[in-house]
Design an enzyme around this catalytic site. Structure first.
Site, PDB file in Angstrom:
ATOM      1  N   ASP A   1       0.850  -1.196   0.000  1.00 43.92           N
ATOM      2  CA  ASP A   1       0.000   0.000   0.000  1.00 43.92           C
ATOM      3  C   ASP A   1       0.888   1.250   0.000  1.00 43.92           C
ATOM      4  OD1 ASP A   1      -2.444   1.350   0.199  1.00 43.92           O
ATOM      5  OD2 ASP A   1      -2.384   1.358   2.393  1.00 43.92           O
TER       6      ASP A   1
ATOM      7  N   ASP B   1       2.932   4.961  -5.447  1.00 44.47           N
ATOM      8  CA  ASP B   1       2.217   6.216  -5.203  1.00 44.47           C
ATOM      9  C   ASP B   1       3.096   7.408  -5.585  1.00 44.47           C
ATOM     10  OD1 ASP B   1       0.816   8.361  -4.379  1.00 44.47           O
ATOM     11  OD2 ASP B   1       0.468   7.680  -2.325  1.00 44.47           O
TER      12      ASP B   1
ATOM     13  N   HIS C   1      -7.570  10.253   3.812  1.00 39.39           N
ATOM     14  CA  HIS C   1      -7.067   9.292   4.795  1.00 39.39           C
ATOM     15  C   HIS C   1      -7.351   9.766   6.218  1.00 39.39           C
ATOM     16  CE1 HIS C   1      -4.506   8.045   1.295  1.00 39.39           C
ATOM     17  NE2 HIS C   1      -4.876   6.868   1.752  1.00 39.39           N
ATOM     18  N   GLY C   2      -7.444   8.803   7.136  1.00 37.82           N
ATOM     19  CA  GLY C   2      -7.571   9.130   8.550  1.00 37.82           C
ATOM     20  C   GLY C   2      -9.025   9.163   9.012  1.00 37.82           C
TER      21      GLY C   2
ATOM     22  N   HIS D   1      -9.105   5.115  -2.186  1.00 39.75           N
ATOM     23  CA  HIS D   1      -8.374   5.151  -0.911  1.00 39.75           C
ATOM     24  C   HIS D   1      -9.172   5.998   0.071  1.00 39.75           C
ATOM     25  CE1 HIS D   1      -4.258   3.541  -1.778  1.00 39.75           C
ATOM     26  NE2 HIS D   1      -4.815   3.513  -2.975  1.00 39.75           N
ATOM     27  N   GLY D   2      -8.737   5.962   1.325  1.00 43.05           N
ATOM     28  CA  GLY D   2      -9.358   6.845   2.325  1.00 43.05           C
ATOM     29  C   GLY D   2     -10.855   6.629   2.439  1.00 43.05           C
TER      30      GLY D   2
ATOM     31  N   SER E   1     -12.666   4.748   4.687  1.00 39.81           N
ATOM     32  CA  SER E   1     -13.274   4.291   5.937  1.00 39.81           C
ATOM     33  C   SER E   1     -14.553   5.072   6.212  1.00 39.81           C
ATOM     34  CB  SER E   1     -12.298   4.477   7.106  1.00 39.81           C
ATOM     35  OG  SER E   1     -11.410   3.380   7.192  1.00 39.81           O
TER      36      SER E   1
HETATM   37  O1  G3H Z   1      -3.193   4.914   3.620  1.00 36.22           O
HETATM   38  C1  G3H Z   1      -2.376   4.642   4.499  1.00 36.22           C
HETATM   39  C2  G3H Z   1      -2.606   3.624   5.509  1.00 36.22           C
HETATM   40  O2  G3H Z   1      -3.609   4.000   6.373  1.00 36.22           O
HETATM   41  C3  G3H Z   1      -1.323   3.186   6.178  1.00 36.22           C
HETATM   42  O3  G3H Z   1      -0.935   3.947   7.270  1.00 36.22           O
HETATM   43  O4  G3H Z   1       1.599   4.018   7.209  1.00 36.22           O
HETATM   44  O5  G3H Z   1       0.371   4.369   9.353  1.00 36.22           O
HETATM   45  O6  G3H Z   1       0.436   2.116   8.284  1.00 36.22           O
HETATM   46  P1  G3H Z   1       0.440   3.587   8.075  1.00 36.22           P
HETATM   47  P1  13P Z   2      -8.687   5.128   5.660  1.00 33.12           P
HETATM   48  O1  13P Z   2      -7.823   6.049   6.471  1.00 33.12           O
HETATM   49  O2  13P Z   2      -9.943   5.831   5.229  1.00 33.12           O
HETATM   50  O3  13P Z   2      -8.963   3.848   6.327  1.00 33.12           O
HETATM   51  O4  13P Z   2      -7.900   4.814   4.296  1.00 33.12           O
HETATM   52  C1  13P Z   2      -7.072   3.699   4.191  1.00 33.12           C
HETATM   53  C2  13P Z   2      -6.270   3.708   2.943  1.00 33.12           C
HETATM   54  O5  13P Z   2      -6.517   4.416   1.988  1.00 33.12           O
HETATM   55  C3  13P Z   2      -5.128   2.787   2.882  1.00 33.12           C
HETATM   56  O6  13P Z   2      -4.406   2.930   1.703  1.00 33.12           O
HETATM   57 ZN    ZN Z   3      -4.480   4.972   0.978  1.00 34.52          ZN
END
Ligand code: G3H
Ligand code: 13P
Ligand code: ZN
Length: 315
Positions: free
Chosen positions: A87, A109, A184-185, A216-217, A219
């Site tokens: 990812d 990316d 994200h987040g 992505h993002g 959630s």
């Molecule tokens: O999109 C990114 C993911 O949420 C990964 O986050 O680098 O803190 O594992 P992380």
């Molecule tokens: P969320 O922060 O919305 O869960 O997104 C996750 C994501 O895009 C991982 O690549």
């Molecule tokens: Zn992502």
């Protein structure tokens, strides 16, 4: 090692089926034994294909040996419908390393780079990946929010539909992550009025018929987890996600991979906080980690059925 030695599959056939039957394959992030086993239990229970997503920081946290040891230990076969995906790969080297370890899919990316540099990087990764039959995701447009522990983008820019055909043709990527208003987040929207840009998605899907698109993002930040976390000592007031109904609609328009990480983080945290608060004398990590794991399983099952629509799609 090649991913086929681990019984994994790349994402090509998964996405072809997802587009044809209008659902999304879930890409759930994991970073330890509990998150991995929870995601796999949810996928198995619902007969869903699944993409196990690992960020570079999660790889560093687990270590290559434990990460690949866990994957080896699961004894997957192609019929398991499991892909292992890097990812937000930040460099050619990161993608090459993942391919060498046995990942079946990588994301490069380059979304923050100028267009031509993003193209050149993605093309280089695609050439290497395809030589190993590994699938490649690239990204056009940028999402706001925390992308990994090192990068934090305050601003977002929607994907320009005018660029997508050229980008896909020149890079040879197998799927395209687009920016249509997700981020994200856990703090994605200030109000319920903020909607995804379905007009942009429709234009992109029109220009790239039957081409796999990725969100992505995505959630949805279930509010019961936010409530539990705040009730048991946390402080994440204002956390708000993407409307599940909108995500479901997106799966009808060639979005065939939906990335979820924050929801599992919230589920895990909610379960652990509640367990520790309710059992002040407890100090057995298996007990509180197990409580967190249980909520991840339940939430992944819920999202597979009600957002992704990928239940019973394992061929
Ligand atoms: O999109 C990114 C993911 O949420 C990964 O986050 O680098 O803190 O594992 P992380
Ligand atoms: P969320 O922060 O919305 O869960 O997104 C996750 C994501 O895009 C991982 O690549
Ligand atoms: Zn992502």
């Amino acid at each position: 090692m090649n991913y086929k030695d681990f019984g994994l599959v790349n994402t090509r056939a998964m996405f072809a089926d997802a587009i044809a039957r209008k659902y999304a394959v879930p890409a759930f992030n994991f970073y330890n034994m509990e998150t991995l086993s929870a995601i796999l239990e949810a996928a198995r229970t619902t007969h869903s294909p699944v993409i196990l997503a690992v960020s570079e920081s999660a790889m560093k946290y687990m270590g290559d040996d434990l990460l690949m040891g866990m994957i080896w230990g699961k004894k997957f076969t192609p019929e398991s419908g499991v892909a292992l995906h890097l990812d937000h790969g930040g460099s050619f080297e990161a993608c090459a390393h993942a391919i060498e370890l046995g990942f079946s899919s990588v994301m490069i990316d380059g979304s923050k780079l100028p267009f031509e540099e993003n193209v050149a990087l993605a093309r280089r990764v695609a050439e290497l990946a395809h030589a190993h039959d590994v699938s490649v995701e690239a990204e056009l447009g940028t999402l706001a929010g925390i992308e990994d522990e090192n990068t934090h983008s305050e601003t977002s820019s929607y994907t320009d539909p005018a660029d997508v055909i050229k980008f896909v043709e020149q890079t040879g990527c197998d799927s395209l992550a687009i920016a249509i208003g997700t981020s994200h987040g856990a703090y994605k929207r200030k109000s319920d009025d903020e909607k995804l840009r379905f007009d942009i998605l429709a234009e992109i899907a029109d220009k790239l018929p039957n081409f796999p698109l990725v969100l992505h993002g995505a959630s949805s930040i279930p509010q019961h987890f936010v409530k539990t976390i705040n009730e048991f000592g946390g402080d994440i007031a204002g956390a708000r996600g993407i409307d599940p109904t909108q995500l479901r609609m997106a799966t009808e328009m060639n979005i065939c991979k939906i990335n979820v990480d924050s929801d599992s983080r919230l589920a895990f945290t909610a379960g652990i906080r509640r367990n520790l608060a309710e059992k002040p004398a407890g100090f057995n990590p298996r007990d509180y980690l197990g409580a967190g794991r249980k909520l991840i399983v339940e939430n992944c099952i819920d999202e597979i059925k009600n957002i992704m629509g990928s239940d019973n799609k394992l061929n």
